[in-house]
Write a protein that holds these residues in place. Structure first.
Motif, PDB file in Angstrom:
ATOM      1  N   ALA A   1      -8.047 -28.085  15.043  1.00 37.98           N
ATOM      2  CA  ALA A   1      -6.949 -28.152  14.075  1.00 37.98           C
ATOM      3  C   ALA A   1      -5.626 -27.955  14.800  1.00 37.98           C
ATOM      4  O   ALA A   1      -5.537 -27.186  15.768  1.00 37.98           O
ATOM      5  CB  ALA A   1      -7.111 -27.086  13.001  1.00 37.98           C
ATOM      6  N   ILE A   2      -4.620 -28.665  14.355  1.00 33.21           N
ATOM      7  CA  ILE A   2      -3.267 -28.473  14.875  1.00 33.21           C
ATOM      8  C   ILE A   2      -2.578 -27.471  13.972  1.00 33.21           C
ATOM      9  O   ILE A   2      -2.624 -27.586  12.741  1.00 33.21           O
ATOM     10  CB  ILE A   2      -2.497 -29.803  14.925  1.00 33.21           C
ATOM     11  N   THR A   3      -1.949 -26.469  14.585  1.00 30.89           N
ATOM     12  CA  THR A   3      -1.218 -25.459  13.840  1.00 30.89           C
ATOM     13  C   THR A   3       0.241 -25.521  14.267  1.00 30.89           C
ATOM     14  O   THR A   3       0.540 -25.603  15.456  1.00 30.89           O
ATOM     15  CB  THR A   3      -1.795 -24.051  14.078  1.00 30.89           C
ATOM     16  N   VAL A   4       1.134 -25.504  13.288  1.00 29.93           N
ATOM     17  CA  VAL A   4       2.562 -25.561  13.564  1.00 29.93           C
ATOM     18  C   VAL A   4       3.246 -24.477  12.738  1.00 29.93           C
ATOM     19  O   VAL A   4       3.071 -24.415  11.521  1.00 29.93           O
ATOM     20  CB  VAL A   4       3.169 -26.935  13.189  1.00 29.93           C
ATOM     21  N   ILE A   5       3.998 -23.618  13.418  1.00 29.54           N
ATOM     22  CA  ILE A   5       4.781 -22.595  12.736  1.00 29.54           C
ATOM     23  C   ILE A   5       6.245 -22.992  12.822  1.00 29.54           C
ATOM     24  O   ILE A   5       6.744 -23.343  13.892  1.00 29.54           O
ATOM     25  CB  ILE A   5       4.550 -21.201  13.348  1.00 29.54           C
ATOM     26  N   VAL A   6       6.920 -22.930  11.672  1.00 32.12           N
ATOM     27  CA  VAL A   6       8.348 -23.223  11.597  1.00 32.12           C
ATOM     28  C   VAL A   6       9.039 -21.995  11.014  1.00 32.12           C
ATOM     29  O   VAL A   6       8.684 -21.527   9.929  1.00 32.12           O
ATOM     30  CB  VAL A   6       8.634 -24.458  10.717  1.00 32.12           C
ATOM     31  N   ILE A   7      10.007 -21.482  11.755  1.00 33.08           N
ATOM     32  CA  ILE A   7      10.756 -20.307  11.320  1.00 33.08           C
ATOM     33  C   ILE A   7      12.175 -20.747  10.970  1.00 33.08           C
ATOM     34  O   ILE A   7      12.888 -21.272  11.832  1.00 33.08           O
ATOM     35  CB  ILE A   7      10.783 -19.223  12.413  1.00 33.08           C
ATOM     36  N   ASN A   8      12.547 -20.560   9.711  1.00 37.93           N
ATOM     37  CA  ASN A   8      13.912 -20.845   9.290  1.00 37.93           C
ATOM     38  C   ASN A   8      14.725 -19.587   9.551  1.00 37.93           C
ATOM     39  O   ASN A   8      14.540 -18.573   8.889  1.00 37.93           O
ATOM     40  CB  ASN A   8      13.978 -21.234   7.810  1.00 37.93           C
ATOM     41  N   LYS A   9      15.636 -19.661  10.514  1.00 37.18           N
ATOM     42  CA  LYS A   9      16.425 -18.504  10.915  1.00 37.18           C
ATOM     43  C   LYS A   9      17.713 -18.353  10.103  1.00 37.18           C
ATOM     44  O   LYS A   9      18.460 -17.414  10.318  1.00 37.18           O
ATOM     45  CB  LYS A   9      16.795 -18.629  12.390  1.00 37.18           C
ATOM     46  N   THR A  10      17.972 -19.282   9.191  1.00 40.28           N
ATOM     47  CA  THR A  10      19.238 -19.283   8.469  1.00 40.28           C
ATOM     48  C   THR A  10      19.132 -18.575   7.119  1.00 40.28           C
ATOM     49  O   THR A  10      18.036 -18.250   6.661  1.00 40.28           O
ATOM     50  CB  THR A  10      19.728 -20.727   8.227  1.00 40.28           C
ATOM     51  N   TYR A  11      20.279 -18.381   6.481  1.00 40.21           N
ATOM     52  CA  TYR A  11      20.340 -17.748   5.170  1.00 40.21           C
ATOM     53  C   TYR A  11      20.273 -18.769   4.040  1.00 40.21           C
ATOM     54  O   TYR A  11      20.454 -18.423   2.881  1.00 40.21           O
ATOM     55  CB  TYR A  11      21.618 -16.912   5.047  1.00 40.21           C
ATOM     56  N   GLY A  12      20.006 -20.028   4.385  1.00 40.05           N
ATOM     57  CA  GLY A  12      19.891 -21.075   3.381  1.00 40.05           C
ATOM     58  C   GLY A  12      18.641 -21.896   3.593  1.00 40.05           C
ATOM     59  O   GLY A  12      18.065 -21.922   4.679  1.00 40.05           O
ATOM     60  N   SER A  13      18.219 -22.591   2.564  1.00 47.72           N
ATOM     61  CA  SER A  13      17.066 -23.483   2.653  1.00 47.72           C
ATOM     62  C   SER A  13      17.420 -24.683   3.530  1.00 47.72           C
ATOM     63  O   SER A  13      18.553 -25.164   3.489  1.00 47.72           O
ATOM     64  CB  SER A  13      16.699 -23.940   1.241  1.00 47.72           C
ATOM     65  N   LEU A  14      16.477 -25.138   4.336  1.00 41.11           N
ATOM     66  CA  LEU A  14      16.664 -26.320   5.177  1.00 41.11           C
ATOM     67  C   LEU A  14      15.520 -27.295   4.930  1.00 41.11           C
ATOM     68  O   LEU A  14      14.379 -26.884   4.749  1.00 41.11           O
ATOM     69  CB  LEU A  14      16.672 -25.941   6.661  1.00 41.11           C
ATOM     70  N   THR A  15      15.829 -28.572   4.935  1.00 44.10           N
ATOM     71  CA  THR A  15      14.812 -29.605   4.785  1.00 44.10           C
ATOM     72  C   THR A  15      14.717 -30.384   6.078  1.00 44.10           C
ATOM     73  O   THR A  15      15.733 -30.773   6.654  1.00 44.10           O
ATOM     74  CB  THR A  15      15.172 -30.558   3.616  1.00 44.10           C
ATOM     75  N   SER A  16      13.484 -30.586   6.551  1.00 44.40           N
ATOM     76  CA  SER A  16      13.286 -31.281   7.816  1.00 44.40           C
ATOM     77  C   SER A  16      11.923 -31.971   7.799  1.00 44.40           C
ATOM     78  O   SER A  16      11.033 -31.606   7.030  1.00 44.40           O
ATOM     79  CB  SER A  16      13.348 -30.283   8.972  1.00 44.40           C
ATOM     80  N   THR A  17      11.783 -32.962   8.664  1.00 39.56           N
ATOM     81  CA  THR A  17      10.501 -33.613   8.888  1.00 39.56           C
ATOM     82  C   THR A  17       9.855 -32.990  10.116  1.00 39.56           C
ATOM     83  O   THR A  17      10.525 -32.765  11.118  1.00 39.56           O
ATOM     84  CB  THR A  17      10.694 -35.131   9.089  1.00 39.56           C
ATOM     85  N   VAL A  18       8.578 -32.704  10.029  1.00 37.95           N
ATOM     86  CA  VAL A  18       7.824 -32.159  11.154  1.00 37.95           C
ATOM     87  C   VAL A  18       7.062 -33.322  11.785  1.00 37.95           C
ATOM     88  O   VAL A  18       6.282 -34.000  11.118  1.00 37.95           O
ATOM     89  CB  VAL A  18       6.848 -31.055  10.692  1.00 37.95           C
ATOM     90  N   SER A  19       7.327 -33.566  13.061  1.00 32.58           N
ATOM     91  CA  SER A  19       6.669 -34.657  13.788  1.00 32.58           C
ATOM     92  C   SER A  19       5.537 -34.105  14.634  1.00 32.58           C
ATOM     93  O   SER A  19       5.699 -33.100  15.324  1.00 32.58           O
ATOM     94  CB  SER A  19       7.671 -35.375  14.686  1.00 32.58           C
ATOM     95  N   LEU A  20       4.388 -34.769  14.572  1.00 34.46           N
ATOM     96  CA  LEU A  20       3.211 -34.387  15.351  1.00 34.46           C
ATOM     97  C   LEU A  20       2.967 -35.498  16.367  1.00 34.46           C
ATOM     98  O   LEU A  20       2.256 -36.459  16.096  1.00 34.46           O
ATOM     99  CB  LEU A  20       2.008 -34.207  14.420  1.00 34.46           C
ATOM    100  N   GLU A  21       3.607 -35.353  17.526  1.00 37.37           N
ATOM    101  CA  GLU A  21       3.515 -36.385  18.552  1.00 37.37           C
ATOM    102  C   GLU A  21       2.120 -36.458  19.149  1.00 37.37           C
ATOM    103  O   GLU A  21       1.428 -35.453  19.269  1.00 37.37           O
ATOM    104  CB  GLU A  21       4.550 -36.127  19.650  1.00 37.37           C
ATOM    105  N   ASN A  22       1.722 -37.671  19.502  1.00 40.19           N
ATOM    106  CA  ASN A  22       0.417 -37.928  20.101  1.00 40.19           C
ATOM    107  C   ASN A  22      -0.728 -37.470  19.211  1.00 40.19           C
ATOM    108  O   ASN A  22      -1.763 -37.015  19.680  1.00 40.19           O
ATOM    109  CB  ASN A  22       0.309 -37.302  21.493  1.00 40.19           C
ATOM    110  N   PHE A  23      -0.514 -37.566  17.896  1.00 40.63           N
ATOM    111  CA  PHE A  23      -1.550 -37.234  16.926  1.00 40.63           C
ATOM    112  C   PHE A  23      -1.576 -38.339  15.878  1.00 40.63           C
ATOM    113  O   PHE A  23      -0.569 -38.619  15.237  1.00 40.63           O
ATOM    114  CB  PHE A  23      -1.280 -35.887  16.254  1.00 40.63           C
TER     115      PHE A  23
END
Length: 139
Positions: free
Chosen positions: A59-81
């Protein structure tokens, strides 16, 4: 949700790596290079991304930590998968919504690469302010 004791946020930061679901499930043991493409000049200062693959089930596991005081929207790319059509990632999150627990969220679709590409994606995910989000993508 009540106010957590001073120790709980630190405990949850470790638990997301070592026991995110209460069943001793862990983050992967084989590192995968990971970066953030959050908007602005300091993307990595906004969203920190850590990826790994678990040797026991691939299984691929990815942790994303939002360090800001606001919500952020982003795409998570899984290269070579190359995700199979219909692949769903499990999502676990520690956020202000519940400061006393890591909460399993609804699963999210993993989009296979387009054309002859090799990068699957989790598109337009919203990361709450000051949160830790774990994606578990089955092999």
């Amino acid at each position: 949700t009540g106010n957590p004791t001073e120790e709980i946020p630190g405990i949850m930061a470790f638990a997301i790596y070592r026991n995110y679901d209460g069943n001793k499930s862990t983050f992967g043991d084989n590192v995968l290079p990971s970066t953030s493409t959050a908007s602005g000049a300091d993307g990595e200062g906004q969203l920190a991304v850590y990826g790994a693959q678990r040797s026991k089930d691939n299984a691929i596991t990815v942790i994303v930590i939002n360090k800001t005081y606001g919500s952020l929207t982003s795409t998570v790319s899984l290269e070579n998968f190359t995700a199979a059509g219909g692949t769903t990632a499990k999502v676990y999150q520690y956020s202000n919504a519940n400061l006393n627990a890591i909460v399993q969220q609804a699963g999210v679709s993993v989009t296979p690469p387009s054309g002859s590409g090799t990068t699957s994606t989790i598109g337009n995910f919203s990361f709450p302010a000051q949160s830790i989000t774990l994606f578990v993508v089955p092999d």
